[in-house]
Design a protein around this motif. Structure first.
Motif, PDB file in Angstrom:
ATOM      1  N   ALA A  62       0.810  -1.206   0.000  1.00  0.00           N
ATOM      2  CA  ALA A  62       0.000   0.000   0.000  1.00  0.00           C
ATOM      3  C   ALA A  62       0.848   1.264   0.000  1.00  0.00           C
ATOM      4  O   ALA A  62       0.495   2.238  -0.648  1.00  0.00           O
ATOM      5  N   LEU A  63       1.952   1.243   0.741  1.00  0.00           N
ATOM      6  CA  LEU A  63       2.699   2.487   0.955  1.00  0.00           C
ATOM      7  C   LEU A  63       4.182   2.288   0.660  1.00  0.00           C
ATOM      8  O   LEU A  63       4.696   1.175   0.719  1.00  0.00           O
ATOM      9  N   ILE A  64       4.864   3.395   0.367  1.00  0.00           N
ATOM     10  CA  ILE A  64       6.310   3.389   0.196  1.00  0.00           C
ATOM     11  C   ILE A  64       6.926   3.764   1.549  1.00  0.00           C
ATOM     12  O   ILE A  64       6.737   4.881   2.032  1.00  0.00           O
ATOM     13  N   GLU A  65       7.657   2.827   2.142  1.00  0.00           N
ATOM     14  CA  GLU A  65       8.191   3.051   3.495  1.00  0.00           C
ATOM     15  C   GLU A  65       9.135   4.229   3.572  1.00  0.00           C
ATOM     16  O   GLU A  65       9.248   4.876   4.605  1.00  0.00           O
ATOM     17  N   GLU A  66       9.862   4.484   2.482  1.00  0.00           N
ATOM     18  CA  GLU A  66      10.891   5.520   2.511  1.00  0.00           C
ATOM     19  C   GLU A  66      10.319   6.929   2.388  1.00  0.00           C
ATOM     20  O   GLU A  66      11.041   7.897   2.595  1.00  0.00           O
ATOM     21  N   LEU A  67       9.047   7.043   2.022  1.00  0.00           N
ATOM     22  CA  LEU A  67       8.444   8.377   1.891  1.00  0.00           C
ATOM     23  C   LEU A  67       7.617   8.689   3.134  1.00  0.00           C
ATOM     24  O   LEU A  67       7.212   7.792   3.869  1.00  0.00           O
ATOM     25  N   ALA A  79       2.543  12.379   3.817  1.00  0.00           N
ATOM     26  CA  ALA A  79       1.975  13.240   2.771  1.00  0.00           C
ATOM     27  C   ALA A  79       2.450  12.812   1.380  1.00  0.00           C
ATOM     28  O   ALA A  79       1.658  12.781   0.435  1.00  0.00           O
ATOM     29  N   ASP A  80       3.721  12.455   1.263  1.00  0.00           N
ATOM     30  CA  ASP A  80       4.238  11.996  -0.036  1.00  0.00           C
ATOM     31  C   ASP A  80       3.539  10.707  -0.463  1.00  0.00           C
ATOM     32  O   ASP A  80       3.352  10.466  -1.656  1.00  0.00           O
ATOM     33  N   ASN A  81       3.167   9.866   0.500  1.00  0.00           N
ATOM     34  CA  ASN A  81       2.434   8.648   0.168  1.00  0.00           C
ATOM     35  C   ASN A  81       0.993   8.948  -0.233  1.00  0.00           C
ATOM     36  O   ASN A  81       0.494   8.385  -1.203  1.00  0.00           O
ATOM     37  N   TYR A 118      -0.164  11.528  -1.557  1.00  0.00           N
ATOM     38  CA  TYR A 118      -0.165  12.200  -2.864  1.00  0.00           C
ATOM     39  C   TYR A 118       0.643  11.445  -3.924  1.00  0.00           C
ATOM     40  O   TYR A 118       0.915  12.001  -4.981  1.00  0.00           O
ATOM     41  N   LEU A 119       1.038  10.203  -3.647  1.00  0.00           N
ATOM     42  CA  LEU A 119       1.853   9.464  -4.623  1.00  0.00           C
ATOM     43  C   LEU A 119       1.100   9.311  -5.946  1.00  0.00           C
ATOM     44  O   LEU A 119       0.022   8.722  -5.995  1.00  0.00           O
ATOM     45  N   GLY A 120       1.681   9.855  -7.017  1.00  0.00           N
ATOM     46  CA  GLY A 120       1.040   9.797  -8.325  1.00  0.00           C
ATOM     47  C   GLY A 120       0.040  10.917  -8.554  1.00  0.00           C
ATOM     48  O   GLY A 120      -0.563  10.996  -9.623  1.00  0.00           O
ATOM     49  N   ARG A 121      -0.162  11.765  -7.535  1.00  0.00           N
ATOM     50  CA  ARG A 121      -1.154  12.845  -7.661  1.00  0.00           C
ATOM     51  C   ARG A 121      -0.590  14.147  -7.120  1.00  0.00           C
ATOM     52  O   ARG A 121      -1.326  14.967  -6.559  1.00  0.00           O
ATOM     53  N   ARG A 163      -5.642   7.301   2.392  1.00  0.00           N
ATOM     54  CA  ARG A 163      -5.216   7.714   1.061  1.00  0.00           C
ATOM     55  C   ARG A 163      -6.264   7.307   0.016  1.00  0.00           C
ATOM     56  O   ARG A 163      -6.644   8.100  -0.838  1.00  0.00           O
TER      57      ARG A 163
END
Lengths: 256, 335
Positions: A95-100, A103-105, A107-110, A167
């Motif tokens: 579901a999520l990128i651990e390194e971000l 908020a960056d997650n 909005y990922l791709g948006r 999200r």
């Protein structure tokens, strides 16, 4: 605009099949999903639940069969197409990128950009705006996180799941597919996720497909239950007309 | 979730110290090396060789070409990839540039464009092998390491190319204000640009996201193949830039130039704190890493250590940096 009659189901799945080479993962799935209800998709490992979820979210095209959103035929060739149609999927472990950060997650791709046309051209991120909107959106959903700048890898399983669902809710309009939303969670965290789903259905009339192994969860939050076994669609049950024992009997094949 | 933030998962003091060391420890290493060499050289040789403006600018000059390549390598490694072909690519781009300057009369700016164009084309080729032919970056760039070197040798007939446009050499080498070598200025601009792209733009964010979890990034609707192609093209663009600087500095293009550049670029990147497993990258760390490599070489020269030991030391540094990174991750990660 296509007029959507009261009787049109939000999602209609018609005889979907999927083969990967010689392996038939799905052998004819058909159901209607009414807006504002929760459908549980259950079955043993390898029953085809995740494959079906991936077809609905644009990861795989079906080998044959159709599905319709609000009466309109959907042909998704990539995940972005399903997202654009308003279908959001929360994948187990993906579901999520651990390194971000949060908020960056969300909005990922948006991402939103700043600096006008030049900012759009170079994709200059407007992080202050995205953080502010993330904090607001999550708090409206009663999701409490320490800060939108917290890195996901520093969060607990429950916090991660809440952010992942938050999200999806921030962007989705039509349908929310949750793959094993409570599998990695403790008792308290599971309770909170289930309560959140119940509240969103009751207060906002949102529609969910929930893939789960947990019969207690399924029996508690689902309105209808679709059982798959070895790629076949073996039963569609209304919760009020069935029992957990009957669902398990369909899953294991004790009952056809 | 509400009120269940498990405190054990929040940064503990130990974890914070570890993260601080991982992020900025390399800067202390740099400072310690400068201090040590400042003290050692006069006491061993009776005169200060190290801490002079001339020598420090020499250290910066020797770091500059590696730093330009390593900034590109930082993007590639952050995205979870690797580029073993940068040394051959630099050699090939240099040869192509020298031929264009000598035989086709492209001007000095034309020569620069040929260098970055050749580098970008090589980077795109790597990217296509990785995204279209689905080769692992390690294998794809191991192959192109041979291909680009072979092309450089074929195009030059195996001999260095001399005698081209003087203006090209004057423009991209030598010193500018305050005696600062021009490659150092270029390296600084590349570092600032790379830092802005990695931390402030969508391209940089997706580079981190792809390295963090490629599948999740794709499921979020992001065209990962296009971004990966762009990342390798950027690496090639910067290697081409470095090739132009190298060709101007040597006033010639040798087909075997750039040998083992990949070793220095990967060393600078991982030493700086960029994780070989992807998802984490730091341009500042990479630049500091490039300076440390240059200092190691410079210090060993000043201290009269046989130059053959330099490769040994740089190789050891890569292994130590990756061991430290793995150890740190085991300490910090909750799982």
């Amino acid at each position: 605009m296509v007029s959507v009659s009261e009787n049109t189901p939000l999602l209609r799945v018609e005889d979907i099949t999927k083969s990967f080479g010689a392996v038939q993962a799905l052998r004819g799935i058909t159901f209607d999903l009414v807006r504002g209800t929760v459908m549980a998709l259950v079955g043993d490992n390898g029953a085809g639940k995740s494959t079906l979820a991936k077809i609905l979210s644009g990861v795989h095209p079906p080998t044959s069969g159709q599905f319709y959103l609000n009466g309109q035929s959907c042909r998704f060739d990539r995940p972005a197409a399903a997202l654009a149609a308003g279908i959001e999927t929360v994948y187990q472990n993906l579901a999520l990128i651990e390194e971000l950060d949060v908020a960056d997650n969300v909005y990922l791709g948006r991402e939103t950009t700043r600096g006008g046309a030049i900012g759009r051209l170079f994709g200059i991120l407007d992080r202050p705006a995205m953080r502010q909107h993330t904090a607001k959106a999550l708090s409206q959903l009663h999701i409490k996180i320490p800060a939108p700048t917290l890195a996901v890898r520093k969060m607990s399983g429950g916090q991660r799941q809440a952010v992942a669902i938050g999200r999806a809710l921030t962007w989705g309009r039509e349908l929310f597919i949750l793959d094993e939303p409570t599998a990695a969670l403790g008792v308290d965290e599971t309770e909170q996720v289930l309560r959140m789903i119940e509240r969103l259905r009751e207060e906002h009339g949102l529609t969910f497909i929930i893939i789960s192994h947990n019969m207690q969860d399924v029996y508690r939050i689902a309105d209808t239950i679709v059982v798959l076994r070895q790629g076949r669609h073996v039963a569609t049950l209304a919760k009020n007309d069935t029992t957990p024992e009957e669902i398990v009997a369909y899953i294991t094949g004790a009952k056809e | 979730m509400s009120e269940n933030a498990t405190p054990s998962l929040l940064p503990s003091p130990t974890n914070r110290v570890l993260e601080f060391i991982a992020r900025y420890g390399i800067i202390f290493v740099l400072v310690i090396m400068v201090v040590a060499l400042s003290i050692l050289t006069p006491s061993l040789r009776g005169e200060q060789y190290f801490l002079t403006k001339r020598n420090l600018l020499q250290v910066a000059l020797q770091a500059s070409i590696n730093s330009v390549i390593a900034v590109g390598m930082t993007f590639i490694i952050t995205s979870g990839g690797i580029d073993l072909s940068v040394g051959s690519m630099a050699g090939f781009a240099g040869v192509v540039t020298a031929i264009a300057l000598r035989d086709y009369g492209v001007g000095y700016l034309g020569g620069f464009l040929v260098a970055v164009g050749a580098g970008t084309a090589c980077g795109l080729f790597n990217g296509l092998l990785i995204t279209r032919a689905n080769l692992r970056p390690f294998i794809a760039t191991l192959g192109t390491m041979g291909i680009f070197r072979g092309l450089a040798l074929v195009a030059s007939d195996g001999r260095p190319i001399y005698g081209f446009n003087r203006r090209f050499i004057d423009t991209f080498s030598g010193e500018t204000f305050f005696d600062i070598p021009k490659p150092v200025i270029v390296a600084a601009l590349v570092a600032v640009g790379g830092w802005l792209i990695l931390t402030q733009t969508r391209f940089g964010k997706y580079t981190i996201a792809i390295g963090g979890n490629e599948e999740t990034t794709g499921l979020a609707g992001i065209p990962i193949q296009r971004y990966k192609l762009g990342i390798y093209a950027l690496g090639g663009f910067l290697t081409g830039t470095a090739a132009a600087l190298l060709t101007a500095r040597l006033s010639s293009a040798d087909p075997i130039a750039g040998n083992l550049f990949e070793l220095d670029a990967i060393a600078a990147t991982v030493m700086g704190g960029t994780s070989l497993t992807g998802g984490e990258g730091t341009i500042l760390g990479t630049v500091v890493g490039a300076l440390i490599i240059s200092l190691v070489r410079n210090g060993m020269n000043i201290l009269n250590v046989q130059s053959f030991w330099q490769q040994f030391v740089i190789g050891s540094v890569i292994i130590l940096a990756v061991m430290l990174d793995q150890w740190r991750k085991k300490q910090v990660r909750p799982q």
